[in-house]
Design a protein around this motif. Sequence first.
Motif, mmCIF file in Angstrom:
data_model
loop_
_atom_site.group_PDB
_atom_site.id
_atom_site.type_symbol
_atom_site.label_atom_id
_atom_site.label_comp_id
_atom_site.label_asym_id
_atom_site.label_seq_id
_atom_site.Cartn_x
_atom_site.Cartn_y
_atom_site.Cartn_z
ATOM 1 N N PRO A 14 8.789 -5.087 -15.989
ATOM 2 C CA PRO A 14 8.957 -5.722 -14.583
ATOM 3 C C PRO A 14 8.038 -4.706 -13.494
ATOM 4 C CG PRO A 14 10.948 -4.545 -14.824
ATOM 5 C CD PRO A 14 10.342 -4.409 -16.167
ATOM 6 N N LEU A 15 7.413 -4.976 -12.511
ATOM 7 C CA LEU A 15 6.762 -4.612 -11.644
ATOM 8 C C LEU A 15 8.059 -3.930 -10.658
ATOM 9 C CD1 LEU A 15 3.966 -6.765 -10.398
ATOM 10 C CD2 LEU A 15 3.910 -5.192 -12.076
ATOM 11 N N HIS A 16 7.626 -2.506 -10.048
ATOM 12 C CA HIS A 16 8.524 -1.851 -9.406
ATOM 13 C C HIS A 16 7.940 -1.295 -8.085
ATOM 14 C CE1 HIS A 16 6.487 1.748 -10.543
ATOM 15 N NE2 HIS A 16 6.632 1.601 -11.941
ATOM 16 N N LEU A 17 8.614 -0.596 -7.224
ATOM 17 C CA LEU A 17 8.002 -0.119 -5.811
ATOM 18 C C LEU A 17 6.821 0.253 -5.991
ATOM 19 C CD1 LEU A 17 11.262 0.701 -4.059
ATOM 20 C CD2 LEU A 17 9.977 -1.458 -3.942
ATOM 21 N N GLY A 18 6.465 1.122 -6.916
ATOM 22 C CA GLY A 18 5.187 1.861 -7.178
ATOM 23 C C GLY A 18 4.220 0.765 -7.382
ATOM 24 N N HIS A 19 4.141 -0.229 -8.116
ATOM 25 C CA HIS A 19 3.214 -1.201 -8.125
ATOM 26 C C HIS A 19 3.088 -2.095 -6.812
ATOM 27 C CE1 HIS A 19 4.924 -1.311 -12.536
ATOM 28 N NE2 HIS A 19 3.503 -0.696 -12.630
ATOM 29 N N ALA A 20 4.256 -2.250 -6.280
ATOM 30 C CA ALA A 20 4.027 -3.004 -4.882
ATOM 31 C C ALA A 20 3.280 -1.989 -3.762
ATOM 32 C CB ALA A 20 5.233 -3.001 -4.268
ATOM 33 N N TYR A 21 3.372 -0.836 -4.047
ATOM 34 C CA TYR A 21 2.455 0.123 -3.038
ATOM 35 C C TYR A 21 1.016 -0.228 -3.521
ATOM 36 C CZ TYR A 21 0.960 4.315 -0.360
ATOM 37 O OH TYR A 21 0.117 5.010 0.303
ATOM 38 N N SER A 22 0.629 -0.172 -4.802
ATOM 39 C CA SER A 22 -1.000 0.068 -5.145
ATOM 40 C C SER A 22 -1.457 -1.327 -5.067
ATOM 41 C CB SER A 22 -0.825 0.445 -6.802
ATOM 42 O OG SER A 22 -2.020 0.767 -7.040
ATOM 43 N N ALA A 23 -0.679 -2.175 -5.268
ATOM 44 C CA ALA A 23 -1.132 -3.667 -5.136
ATOM 45 C C ALA A 23 -1.275 -4.031 -3.578
ATOM 46 C CB ALA A 23 -0.335 -4.868 -5.930
ATOM 47 N N LEU A 24 -0.341 -3.805 -3.001
ATOM 48 C CA LEU A 24 -0.409 -4.129 -1.265
ATOM 49 C C LEU A 24 -1.696 -3.201 -0.599
ATOM 50 C CD1 LEU A 24 3.406 -4.373 -0.301
ATOM 51 C CD2 LEU A 24 1.636 -6.096 -0.161
ATOM 52 N N LEU A 25 -1.728 -1.883 -0.944
ATOM 53 C CA LEU A 25 -2.770 -1.037 -0.466
ATOM 54 C C LEU A 25 -3.999 -1.566 -0.808
ATOM 55 C CD1 LEU A 25 -3.394 1.470 0.924
ATOM 56 C CD2 LEU A 25 -3.383 2.795 -1.137
ATOM 57 N N ALA A 26 -4.357 -2.028 -2.206
ATOM 58 C CA ALA A 26 -5.589 -2.459 -2.384
ATOM 59 C C ALA A 26 -5.962 -3.754 -1.597
ATOM 60 C CB ALA A 26 -5.714 -2.815 -3.795
ATOM 61 N N TYR A 27 -4.718 -4.628 -1.713
ATOM 62 C CA TYR A 27 -4.941 -5.863 -0.943
ATOM 63 C C TYR A 27 -5.447 -5.842 0.696
ATOM 64 C CZ TYR A 27 -4.010 -10.693 0.402
ATOM 65 O OH TYR A 27 -3.957 -12.183 1.070
ATOM 66 N N ASP A 28 -4.607 -4.834 1.329
ATOM 67 C CA ASP A 28 -4.828 -4.397 2.505
ATOM 68 C C ASP A 28 -6.235 -4.038 3.037
ATOM 69 O OD1 ASP A 28 -2.309 -5.381 3.273
ATOM 70 O OD2 ASP A 28 -1.349 -3.487 3.438
ATOM 71 N N MET A 29 -6.441 -3.162 1.805
ATOM 72 C CA MET A 29 -8.004 -2.509 1.999
ATOM 73 C C MET A 29 -9.091 -3.736 2.130
ATOM 74 S SD MET A 29 -7.494 0.974 0.104
ATOM 75 C CE MET A 29 -9.327 1.341 0.159
ATOM 76 N N ALA A 30 -8.949 -4.539 1.218
ATOM 77 C CA ALA A 30 -9.665 -5.649 1.045
ATOM 78 C C ALA A 30 -9.876 -6.464 2.032
ATOM 79 C CB ALA A 30 -9.558 -6.565 -0.345
ATOM 80 N N CYS A 31 -8.837 -7.031 2.512
ATOM 81 C CA CYS A 31 -8.482 -7.793 3.805
ATOM 82 C C CYS A 31 -9.361 -6.998 4.788
ATOM 83 C CB CYS A 31 -7.125 -8.035 4.207
ATOM 84 S SG CYS A 31 -6.467 -9.146 2.919
#
Length: 287
Positions: A14-31
């Motif tokens: 399962p994805l955990h909070l660490g994955h959430a941080y990395s995915a959201l950070l990458a997504y926010d930077m792209a946006c």
Amino acid sequence: MTFTTRFAPSPTGPLHLGHAYSALLAYDMACAADGRFLLRVEDIDRSRARPAWEAQIYDDLAWLGLKWPEPVMRQSDRGSVYNTALDALWTQGLLYPCTCRRADIAAAVSAPQEGAPLGPDGIVYPGLCRPDMPQQGSRPYDVPLRLDMQRACAVAGISDVAFTEHGAGPQGQSGHIRLTTAALINDIGDIVLSRRDMGTSYHLSVVLDDAAQGITDVVRGEDLFEATKIHVMLQRLLDLPTPAYHHHPLVRDPAGKRLAKRDDARAIALFRDEGATTADIRAMIGL
């Protein structure tokens, strides 16, 4: 060139909070850059990858509000690409077969007065199977293959091997990071590029996949900062572009321990089932 980031999880838990941080950070930077955010499934470890975990990755990321173009790249579909790259490195005389067991390596580097030197993949390989001359003939497929780092440095032209760090490594490393021959040979060593059970390795596949997807900025945890030196070397050897890198701090538990997939208590799906919102997750991880 369009600013392009990616999130590349393995479907092994399962994805955990660490994955959430990395995915959201990458997504926010792209946006923020009016760029692209891509998803890639790193499922080369077929012994551990599970369809159910892959399905949950999609569910968790969609619940977090992330969007990505289809189809999603899956490493299990790219074996021919990895084989072609291995053939190219073998032809250059940069690979050699290795039959060492972990116990053999540990025994070879053990010394009463000091610990074994550690690199991104554990103990730095002491060169037990390294040949004096480049290997001849066809590439073997039934044995792990290592990169001869000393020969690789000579071929790559070490003065040209560097990368730009927009985040920071574990020791605060940032900016223009230049790789030295001594560091690559002594601190990284002859890393495995093809494992018997995978036909490739994380290091080789991630480099080829980033290039194929046109990734301009790699966003990932600071625990992979040292591995980036391997990746930049492979990009040079395979004539691939080197993206910029943004390594970020790891999300840790209250005791300071980094999260792992076995930490089910911090799994994204569990927080969701307990009624948390995406805003709650962002607050937990500081985004």
